[in-house]
Scaffold this motif. Sequence first.
Motif, PDB file in Angstrom:
ATOM      1  N   ALA A 100       0.830  -1.208   0.000  1.00  0.00           N
ATOM      2  CA  ALA A 100       0.000   0.000   0.000  1.00  0.00           C
ATOM      3  C   ALA A 100       0.863   1.257   0.000  1.00  0.00           C
ATOM      4  CB  ALA A 100      -0.928   0.001   1.206  1.00  0.00           C
ATOM      5  N   PHE A 103       2.282   1.662  -3.416  1.00  0.00           N
ATOM      6  CA  PHE A 103       1.216   2.020  -4.349  1.00  0.00           C
ATOM      7  C   PHE A 103       0.982   3.527  -4.351  1.00  0.00           C
ATOM      8  CE2 PHE A 103      -2.943   2.203  -6.212  1.00  0.00           C
ATOM      9  CZ  PHE A 103      -3.035   1.087  -7.014  1.00  0.00           C
ATOM     10  N   ALA A 128      -5.462  -0.380  -2.543  1.00  0.00           N
ATOM     11  CA  ALA A 128      -4.443  -1.251  -3.126  1.00  0.00           C
ATOM     12  C   ALA A 128      -5.002  -2.660  -3.316  1.00  0.00           C
ATOM     13  CB  ALA A 128      -3.200  -1.285  -2.229  1.00  0.00           C
ATOM     14  N   PRO A 142      -2.267  -5.930   2.396  1.00  0.00           N
ATOM     15  CA  PRO A 142      -1.571  -4.867   1.651  1.00  0.00           C
ATOM     16  C   PRO A 142      -0.442  -4.236   2.451  1.00  0.00           C
ATOM     17  CG  PRO A 142      -3.938  -4.454   1.806  1.00  0.00           C
ATOM     18  CD  PRO A 142      -3.635  -5.565   2.743  1.00  0.00           C
ATOM     19  N   VAL A 157       1.728  -4.681  -9.551  1.00  0.00           N
ATOM     20  CA  VAL A 157       1.425  -3.573  -8.641  1.00  0.00           C
ATOM     21  C   VAL A 157       1.801  -2.248  -9.305  1.00  0.00           C
ATOM     22  CG1 VAL A 157       1.906  -2.519  -6.404  1.00  0.00           C
ATOM     23  CG2 VAL A 157       1.759  -4.987  -6.578  1.00  0.00           C
ATOM     24  N   ARG A 161      -0.838   0.618 -10.224  1.00  0.00           N
ATOM     25  CA  ARG A 161      -0.663   1.957  -9.691  1.00  0.00           C
ATOM     26  C   ARG A 161      -0.790   3.004 -10.805  1.00  0.00           C
ATOM     27  NH1 ARG A 161       4.905   3.187  -6.767  1.00  0.00           N
ATOM     28  NH2 ARG A 161       5.748   2.774  -8.821  1.00  0.00           N
TER      29      ARG A 161
END
Lengths: 283, 348
Positions: A100, A103, A128, A142, A157, A161
């Motif tokens: 997270a 992200f 996330a 996360p 990821v 993002r």
Amino acid sequence: MSTRQPILEVRNINKTFGSVIALADVSMDLLPGEVHCLLGDNGAGKSTLIKTFSGVHKQSKGEYLFEGQPVEFDSPRNALDMGIATVYQDLAMIPLMSIARNFFLGSEPKRKVGPFNLFDHKFANRTAREEMSKMGIDIRDPSQPVGTLSGGERQSVAIARAVYFGAKVLILDEPTAALGVKQAGTVLRYIVQSKSKGIAVIFITHNPHHAYTVGDRFTILKRGRTLGTFTKNELPREEMVRMMSGQDELEALTHELEEFRHSDDLKAAGQSTEIDQQLARGS
Amino acid sequence: MTTTAQANQDERVAEVGGLRKFLSRPELGAFGGAILVWLFFAIVAPVGFLSLRGTANYLEVSAQIGILAVAVALLMIGGEFDLSIGSLVALSGAATAILTTQYGLPLYVSAIIALIFALLAGMLNGYLVVRTKLPSFIITLAGLFVYRGLTIAMTRLITGRTQVGGLDDMPGYGLMESLFALRIPIGEANFRISILWWFLFAGIATFILLRTQIGNWIFGLGGDETAARNVGVPVDRLKIGLFMTTAFSAWLVSTITVIQVKSADTLRGDQFEFIAIIAVVIGGTLLTGGYGSAIGAVFGALIFGMVRQGLVFWGVDADWFQVFMGAMLIVAVLVNNFIRKRAEVANR
């Protein structure tokens, strides 16, 4: 396809580093919702081209249009703000930070509590998780470090993002290069999903099978020049595999090696006769 | 980690939480270490060590290093070193004392001017690191000598000596004493207010690190500077800010000691930079940055204080202290590496 307006276009761009010509007269365009594969050998100019797209380099000559307007980027952040996101093979994620936190690095969600602007962990974790599950990757926690993810998941990821923060153009620099078959599949699946959201994807790969599976059009670079852009119909799989695996070069190499062997055989034959003669002379 | 397409299985989050979360905290090793050290001295030297007076004593020693260690933890998580803070303790202490004794400024005004000096020095450290791209180890190693030398030379030039005393007779001492040297009686012991400063500072640092955007930037900066820069983290400003934070901590420690002992000494703060780094590393922060905790640094400093004063209570010659700290550093790094690897596996 040709009736749609390209979201990104370069016309006759040149890029020189001192006396080295990295790109010569390269033109290509990118349509919304397509996966455009950029193919070519090492040193063909792929990296220079995408770094021009993403604002790392500025072209020496030629036009760069984004959404029909000429643009000039001072930094990668500049391009990112316009919606051009680049995911590099190695620089994607920070392993010891949580999923997270990674992200949202640089665009942290905030929650106001009294006079303080807090990092909104709840929102970050939830988002996330949601964004990853949209691409078929289920994250249990996360807040676990990115280092615990596999290579394919890490790439995913990074892509998730970019998509979440509103990328219109997604540039992927060999995202499947270091991955196993299954992990590469994860990334390829997500490329197709991004495309279906209307995002234009530039996909760089050395693997003709990966390219042919998800690509709509293919631009081939060779020694800083483009050999043209082809649609899937114009470029049969065998032809592309042949071009990308360097079959021509391999054939030339085989030929060359054969000649070597031939001359070696001749030499060996010559030497052996010499030895025979020496033996015969008894010295 | 699985790749099923099912979403929102929230109940599985709880499964990973709790104990494992606790076990994966970076400060766990230092927390355990502090308990072990406390138990050790509670057994070998129960009389002095366990008394309230003994506790106040080692907490006070811990607080000075602890304040520095908290700031150094932030900086080291951001991937940089600061070897100049010990010299900055001397510099700002001398500045405060000289400005008051030689130029008649009230102590609190002198202290504020000293704070500005310290912040400027920190800003210079950070600016040089950002501009020259040299390792901060080198830049601040130079700072260690430059600031110390400057302190000794200037103090001798102005006062003719290397110590400046008699501060308790100076204007503004009463106010400064109640802020930085207050004794808070609990039972038969007096606890120094510096302990509160330490906890307050650690609380703020932890809050910033874990709950704010800047905290996320610090982790990102230490984890991968280029990646952080690419996503828009203002890397240069952040770095300079971190060096100013360590400089601030040096000023706070210098002010506390100057007011407590009523004098400044150009040799004060010698080796503090290394002890602070040891405390931070014992606290679980990675030397390479990107991982660590301010709370860990608090426990690291606590271990330092308990060992230093515990040896005295035990009756062991204080000469052995450095041997102990050095060995502790190695053990702490090994233990932390082990814990971190296990935590990462446990999280899978």
